[in-house]
Design an enzyme around this catalytic site. Sequence first.
Site, short mmCIF file in Angstrom:
data_model
loop_
_atom_site.label_atom_id
_atom_site.label_comp_id
_atom_site.label_asym_id
_atom_site.label_seq_id
_atom_site.Cartn_x
_atom_site.Cartn_y
_atom_site.Cartn_z
N HIS B 82 0.85 -1.34 -0.12
CA HIS B 82 0.10 0.10 0.14
C HIS B 82 0.93 1.42 0.06
CE1 HIS B 82 -2.85 3.13 1.33
NE2 HIS B 82 -2.05 3.34 2.47
N ASP B 111 6.38 21.62 -26.44
CA ASP B 111 6.34 20.10 -26.04
C ASP B 111 7.26 20.28 -24.99
OD1 ASP B 111 6.14 17.47 -25.52
OD2 ASP B 111 5.40 17.13 -27.36
N TRP B 147 7.24 0.33 3.91
CA TRP B 147 7.71 0.69 2.40
C TRP B 147 8.96 1.27 2.71
CZ3 TRP B 147 8.78 5.87 1.45
CH2 TRP B 147 8.73 6.97 2.44
N SER B 175 12.53 5.91 -14.01
CA SER B 175 11.51 6.87 -14.57
C SER B 175 11.30 8.01 -13.93
CB SER B 175 10.08 6.12 -14.45
OG SER B 175 9.23 6.92 -14.55
N SER B 176 11.59 8.12 -12.53
CA SER B 176 11.61 9.51 -12.06
C SER B 176 12.52 10.47 -12.49
CB SER B 176 11.41 9.36 -10.65
OG SER B 176 10.52 8.76 -10.03
N HIS B 259 13.51 11.74 3.37
CA HIS B 259 12.89 13.18 3.88
C HIS B 259 12.68 14.03 2.58
CE1 HIS B 259 11.05 15.96 6.28
NE2 HIS B 259 11.71 16.88 5.56
N GLU B 261 12.42 12.96 -0.30
CA GLU B 261 11.07 12.35 -0.78
C GLU B 261 9.76 12.93 -0.30
OE1 GLU B 261 10.85 10.27 -3.23
OE2 GLU B 261 8.50 9.82 -2.94
N TYR B 263 9.11 15.61 0.77
CA TYR B 263 9.12 17.23 0.14
C TYR B 263 8.77 17.08 -1.42
CZ TYR B 263 9.17 19.15 4.49
OH TYR B 263 8.78 19.68 5.84
N SER B 274 -1.17 27.26 -5.00
CA SER B 274 -0.83 28.64 -5.38
C SER B 274 -1.36 29.33 -6.75
CB SER B 274 0.73 28.67 -5.26
OG SER B 274 1.15 28.38 -3.99
N HIS B 308 15.38 13.09 12.04
CA HIS B 308 14.31 13.13 12.91
C HIS B 308 13.11 11.91 12.76
CE1 HIS B 308 12.19 15.44 9.49
NE2 HIS B 308 11.66 14.21 9.39
N HIS B 309 13.60 11.13 11.87
CA HIS B 309 12.91 9.74 11.66
C HIS B 309 13.74 8.65 12.54
CE1 HIS B 309 10.29 10.89 8.16
NE2 HIS B 309 11.41 11.65 8.12
N THR B 334 7.47 26.99 5.75
CA THR B 334 6.26 26.42 5.65
C THR B 334 5.12 27.53 5.94
OG1 THR B 334 7.25 24.38 5.93
CG2 THR B 334 4.84 24.45 5.68
N LYS B 337 4.47 30.12 3.61
CA LYS B 337 3.62 29.73 2.65
C LYS B 337 2.05 29.77 2.85
CE LYS B 337 6.44 26.90 -0.27
NZ LYS B 337 5.94 27.50 -1.50
N ARG B 456 1.78 1.20 15.33
CA ARG B 456 1.56 1.08 13.77
C ARG B 456 1.87 -0.35 13.31
NH1 ARG B 456 5.96 4.96 10.75
NH2 ARG B 456 4.96 4.16 8.78
C1 HEM Z 1 6.19 21.18 9.34
C2 HEM Z 1 6.66 19.97 8.47
C3 HEM Z 1 7.03 18.64 9.20
C4 HEM Z 1 7.52 18.10 10.11
C5 HEM Z 1 8.17 19.12 11.33
C6 HEM Z 1 7.59 16.81 10.09
C7 HEM Z 1 8.16 15.98 10.95
C8 HEM Z 1 8.03 14.61 10.97
C9 HEM Z 1 8.81 13.68 12.01
C10 HEM Z 1 9.45 14.12 13.20
C11 HEM Z 1 8.44 12.38 11.53
C12 HEM Z 1 9.00 11.08 12.42
C13 HEM Z 1 7.92 10.68 13.32
C14 HEM Z 1 8.60 9.38 13.80
O1 HEM Z 1 8.61 8.30 13.09
O2 HEM Z 1 8.55 9.29 14.87
C15 HEM Z 1 7.70 12.45 10.21
C16 HEM Z 1 7.30 11.12 9.75
C17 HEM Z 1 6.80 11.36 8.55
N1 HEM Z 1 6.43 12.71 7.73
FE1 HEM Z 1 6.72 14.33 8.41
N2 HEM Z 1 6.90 16.22 8.98
C18 HEM Z 1 6.54 17.40 8.21
C19 HEM Z 1 6.08 17.41 7.04
C20 HEM Z 1 5.79 16.44 6.30
C21 HEM Z 1 5.38 16.43 4.87
C22 HEM Z 1 5.00 17.70 4.12
C23 HEM Z 1 5.19 15.10 4.56
C24 HEM Z 1 4.75 14.60 3.18
C25 HEM Z 1 4.11 15.22 2.21
C26 HEM Z 1 5.72 14.23 5.49
C27 HEM Z 1 5.59 12.94 5.58
C28 HEM Z 1 6.03 11.98 6.57
C29 HEM Z 1 5.82 10.80 6.34
C30 HEM Z 1 5.57 9.75 5.18
C31 HEM Z 1 6.54 10.29 7.65
C32 HEM Z 1 6.28 8.60 8.27
C33 HEM Z 1 7.55 8.07 7.62
C34 HEM Z 1 7.51 6.58 8.27
O3 HEM Z 1 8.17 6.55 9.05
O4 HEM Z 1 6.80 5.74 7.16
N3 HEM Z 1 5.87 14.93 6.59
N4 HEM Z 1 7.59 13.62 10.01
CU LIG Z 2 10.99 13.71 7.53
#
Ligand code: HEM
Ligand SMILES: [Cu+2]
Lengths: 180, 531
Positions: B82, B111, B147, B175-176, B259, B261, B263, B274, B308-309, B334, B337, B456
């Site tokens: 998923h 084009d 994933w 591709s990307s 990370h 990714e 963004y 916008s 931070h992950h 952010t 914006k 999770r």
């Molecule tokens: C203000 C902006 C953001 C902050 C401060 C932030 C912070 C964080 C942090 C600290 C985690 C880790 C949490 C953990 O695993 O304990 C996380 C996970 C995640 N964030 Fe954000 N994030 C932000 C914006 C975004 C945006 C814009 C996206 C995507 C469009 C995003 C997608 C994700 C994803 C997919 C994960 C989980 C990854 C995984 O463990 O599978 N985040 N974020």
């Molecule tokens: Cu991140």
Amino acid sequence: MTKTPDQNVQKTVKKLVLVVFAMFGFGFAMVPLYDVFCDITGLNGKTANTAAQVNDKGVDESRIVTVQFISHLSKGIPWQFEPMVREIKVHPGEMKLVKFYAKNESSKDIIGQAVPSVSPGQAALYFQKIECFCFNHQPLKAREDVEMALQFYVDPELPEHISTLTLSYTLYDVTESVES
Amino acid sequence: MTTDVIQDTDHQHDEHHDHKMTGLKRWLYTTNHKDIGSMYLWFSFIMFLVGGAMAMVIRAELFQPGLQIIEPDFFNQMTTVHGLIMVFGAIMPAFTGLANWMIPMMVGAPDMALPRLNNWSFWILPFAFSILLMSFFIGGGAPNFGWTFYAPLSTTYSNGSTAFFVFAVHIMGISSIMGAINIVVTIMNMRAPGMTYMKMPLFVWTFFITAYLLIAVMPVLAGTVTMVLTDTYFGTSFFDAAGGGDPVMFQHIFWFFGHPEVYIMILPAFGIVSTTIPAFSRKPLFGYSSMVYATASIAFLSFIVWAHHMFTTGMPLFGELFFMYCTMLIAVPTGVKVFNWVATMWRGAISFETPMLFSLAFVILFTIGGFSGLMLAMTPVDFQYHDTYFVVAHFHYVLVTGALFSIYAGAYYWLPKWTGYMYDDALSKWHFWCSLISVNLLFFPMHFLGLAGMPRRIPDYALQFADFNKWVSIGGFAFGLSQLIFLAVVIKCIKGGKKAEAKPWDGAEGLEWTVPSPAPYHTFEKPPKID
Ligand code: HEM
Ligand SMILES: [Cu+2]
């Protein structure tokens, strides 16, 4: 001479393809970089895998540090593997000898490899091993057992706030990779 | 007289050339950015439904505590695939589709710069996902390691799907990268005379920056999966402690890609809203240049926050603090914006067409996702939240109500331009309101589940979580069904409806509205004049 649009396109493409390859390489370069970084800082808790120099900084009798020993078996290795002392108190700089017990409980000959890790990671740089079974492979015949020695001291320069170190060994079965 | 005739035959010849190929061949061999854009969009929608079906399986299993429907191992395969499909198959190709359709028209180019490469970038995608999905039917099943494919789950403990996974990701990555190179080259070289960088629509800017991010980090992902491949099958020990490697290093390399990714999946969304918010507020975008700089600084900062992950992997205090503050720093651009979007609407003559509704929902709900992100960025509290449903809630707010909603906003906004017809307004409003309500029922309670400690990626849970999970699942099914309304709207809109004018939205700006609707097969063969 001005360039035609096609030449400009080609130039940009070439540059970008170069970046792609460079970043692919960078991914791999992170491996040695990470190791170097961790060697210098000890951040990942890995200790040196060669013998340290004998302590020449004297013993700091005013401090006592607790050193704990734990052991893990990685999946699928049929050994018994345990520290014979779980915890000792040492003065920084003081040399100590502890033993680990290992027994191959299977009917096959197996080569084991213990991988040490120190927690907190920062302390890894200050945990000095003079002699360690983890420097070498440890072959054990079927049902054979062995007492393995670890001789170490804690560097007197260990940061003040650390009063307990945990040394963890994980034992892996490396028979296949050694033999091939 | 004679010249007239000649011109006429010329014209006919052109037409003939355009439509020479019919049926499947037209789509296989096409190098037209509009055709390729449409294929990307359709492909991503199909993948969205496939990935969505898996989410339905997940929510069905989690409807009640205990194991009802599927085995834990299959549950893990569902969460993994998923995630992979939604990230690489739904969101990213949808953005590439929008880029293909709109960027050449927005910069006044005939084009994309590299049309044949463009055809390739699209057509290798179906193969990548076929390989990934094939793994369900072979041997030990599909990837079940998440994933994020952490080693040693994907190496030592792999169920035999690692090779499929790695090859699929390689192809998606190629591709990307090709798509991104095309976007950069097009923007740098194909702009109509007079279209300076700071005159480009913000939509184009965000894709420009995103493409750079892709070029920088997709190769790192390719490197990571290659290391996983050789660790699994060829006896290397990049991530294997027994051989001197380090599994924590996997996480560093993966999140160095991971990370940026995230963004990659949100910057284009910023570009879309916008575009739509000024159009329906009938005011120019507030703070255009600050938007450009904010986008660029988010992109830059995204490279120095990856750990931070990994707060709970045992980093030293200094590392934790560094990554905590850098992460919080991202909230500044952010915030700029969000401020600009609100300021754009301020005292505007706002009307609430469906694209605007999705954009408004985006601004509010994405901000909620940003706030939960900030909470996660605080190291001490992340120790509690990490790997719980709180994280799941966070990233679904930013990805579903963020990225996906922006794609819907864009799709509704440009559908008249693509099809030549107005979409069914009432039906589209149904789509919006059903989605809005169900998506919050689906994801909002997850915050509380996470705070209460529900982990999770686990197929079962403690009894006290039962009520919330039931509601979440109901929200999930409702959200899934609501997306079929979108399919109905699109099909209906392609078939017919009220004729769309060249510029159906009175507040819309940009070159794409200067050509008729539907946009002719070839546009801007002579560059437009820009003042
Ligand atoms: C203000 C902006 C953001 C902050 C401060 C932030 C912070 C964080 C942090 C600290 C985690 C880790 C949490 C953990 O695993 O304990 C996380 C996970 C995640 N964030 Fe954000 N994030 C932000 C914006 C975004 C945006 C814009 C996206 C995507 C469009 C995003 C997608 C994700 C994803 C997919 C994960 C989980 C990854 C995984 O463990 O599978 N985040 N974020
Ligand atoms: Cu991140």
